[in-house]
Design an enzyme around this catalytic site. Sequence first.
Site, short mmCIF file in Angstrom:
data_model
loop_
_atom_site.label_atom_id
_atom_site.label_comp_id
_atom_site.label_asym_id
_atom_site.label_seq_id
_atom_site.Cartn_x
_atom_site.Cartn_y
_atom_site.Cartn_z
N ASP A 81 -2.83 7.24 6.42
CA ASP A 81 -2.73 7.36 4.92
C ASP A 81 -3.72 6.08 4.26
O ASP A 81 -3.79 6.05 3.25
CB ASP A 81 -1.20 6.87 4.53
CG ASP A 81 -0.37 7.84 4.75
OD1 ASP A 81 -0.67 8.98 5.39
OD2 ASP A 81 0.82 7.65 4.90
N ASP A 84 11.53 7.86 7.34
CA ASP A 84 10.04 7.57 6.66
C ASP A 84 10.50 6.44 5.74
O ASP A 84 9.46 5.79 5.23
CB ASP A 84 9.93 8.78 5.83
CG ASP A 84 9.69 10.05 6.62
OD1 ASP A 84 8.74 10.06 7.43
OD2 ASP A 84 10.00 11.17 6.14
#
Length: 723
Positions: free
Chosen positions: A180, A404
């Site tokens: 990311d 997550d």
Amino acid sequence: MSTRSRGTRLSGRTKHPRRGRSAAALTALFLGASLAVAVPGSASADAEDVTAARVDNPYVGATPYVNPDWSARAAAEPGGSAIADEPSFVWMDRIAAIEGTTAGRGLKEHLDTALDQGADLFQVVIYDLPGRDCSALASNGELGPTEIGRYKSEYIDPIAELLADPAYAELRIVALIEPDSLPNLVTNAGGTAGSTPECAVMKENGNYEKGVGYALSTLGDIPNVYNYVDAAHHGWLGWDSNFVPAAQQFKKAATTEGATVGDVHGFIVNTANYSVLKEPYLKITDSVNGTTVRQSKWVDWNYYVDELTFAQGLREELVRQGFDSGLGMLIDTARNGWGGDDRPTGPGPTTSVDAYVDGSRADRRIHAGNWCNQSGAGVGERPVTAPEPGIDAYVWAKPPGESDGSSEPIDNDEGKGFDRMCDPTYEGNGRNGFSLTGALPDSPVAGHWFSAQFQELLANAHPPLDGGGEPGGPGEDDTTAPTAPTGLKTTATSATTVSLSWTAATDDTGVTGYDVYRDGTRVGSTTTTAYADSGLTPGTAYTYTYTVRAKDAAGNVSPPSASLAATTTEGGGSTGALKVQYRTSDTSPTDNQIRMGLQVVNTGQSAVNLADVKLRYWFTPDGSGAVTSTCDWAQLGCGGVTHTVKQAGGSAPGASHYVEVGFASGSLAPGAATGEIQLRLNKADWSNFDESDDYSRSTSTGFTDHAKIGLYLGTALTWGTAP
């Protein structure tokens, strides 16, 4: 966006030469074999003079490490034993993880356990950049935006020292570099609805690029480490405004802090995300009543609808930006199965483009920008080696069952914050079109065990864990296996390739594909009745034995076909081990032109005289008008390319004519390619073609090996299957 998952030291820090992946390496991309599960064994730690030979695809023939920490948690869940032995990545998500924490063993203990298992492949996530994941608070890290020095000295250097230990020299170590981070610099660092001040800071100070570059350079010096850089997913970078800039950003980081593109073995997409691998009933080229699916609310002008096409397309762009032509891609399939009751069984209604897309798509998220603990998700494809052209493996980067992020604020000492995208009541932001998040409730801090999510992933797995169809799906009550394929034969052989074809199997609900086995091991799958098995040994005295099995939508598998023995030819000289790669340049099959890109690759060990080479692309003109061929562009110059449209002698469907492509002169060296040749066909009256049934046409928009284009050396067919 998303986060989370999990990786030798030779004496000193000497620079080691890095081997580029040659064009010949692409042949290995067809060695589609399931990843072997490691079994207990023993290995000597006396490895001072032993280093695993660098290979083109580290997953081929490897026995991967199964993380006992994750495996024990999975096995303790009802039904979890079905996947508890699958290999997944070990996450180094903070400095303390290197030594180990109360939640899991440290890196050295993982490596030692891998040796004890008899594994020779270890997968680790490098994940602790300064100002980590500037757009998702749930995955924020421990280091501040300016702490690049600590990242290098306290994080990367200790990891590199462990990985470079001679005791682990025989392990192939796959390092997933910083999920990311670089994609955030492309899309969230200013000027967009999803931008954050934190990302703007990281773009300005350059510490993401410096950190990634340092990790690539430092780990790339270790001969048995294979670096794969995170490249987000199609729902993040699939728009033209993001796609090329992302590839350029990756190139910039890969040439920073002493790194070179040679330090990058490949890229990984969909890390810890939910984007579906393949949309079975939806293509980006579809349209409804004249409106393209790109105009639908779900697709929103993206150029991709699934991860496989995105990964293959991105690979081509990365090569254009200067990365090695043998670049390999990984796709995280741990949580993108999307099975269960809501999985479509066919295309959606054509009342509107939105109705069609929403009814067709397997990805059932509210919005493709949703990333946190998604409701309705399922386990995806199990880890497998080289399943598709250009793809080194499907992997489980994010172990199923690890959260997550928390659905509400939870104090922790791991530097992880609370992100509203993990709150099921949150109505969204610019990154998800101000939609509900679709997150599960009552979730723990990122990386912690989330039993409810694990159970949902098991229930919605696709392919189903028991091999059957989903309730209400096309295989719900189907227990009848297809018939065995018949007529298996060799259509061509070269120094490194055996091309096969067979007669289609039959099934009560319909055959969905075929698995090809060489010497009892699955080497690939196809939806057609032809397959080219590449990457073989030239002129081997060994006889390969092939069988084929058919499968249906319910997961029923046929008995094997009758076996077929085949051998390769001698390499070099007259054979040259040539293959053809193809991509379509025109995604509409019903317009007035046929456009394609072709190139020839020499995977052999000797140069080949191009004047002896002819390619044949078979098609039907769909009318009586004469067809003209044109070379629009060629890397070696259109003046050096010949092209003639001819009528075929047979009457095979979709193959009444062919365009024959040749070369005026030249020599193709071992490992070299001709480069792209862009051809265009049109009729004299410019009437439309219907390419949908053309024998040689494929919908691939990125270069892939194509067995339905024939390559002739003189009069001998040495690549492909003639109709």
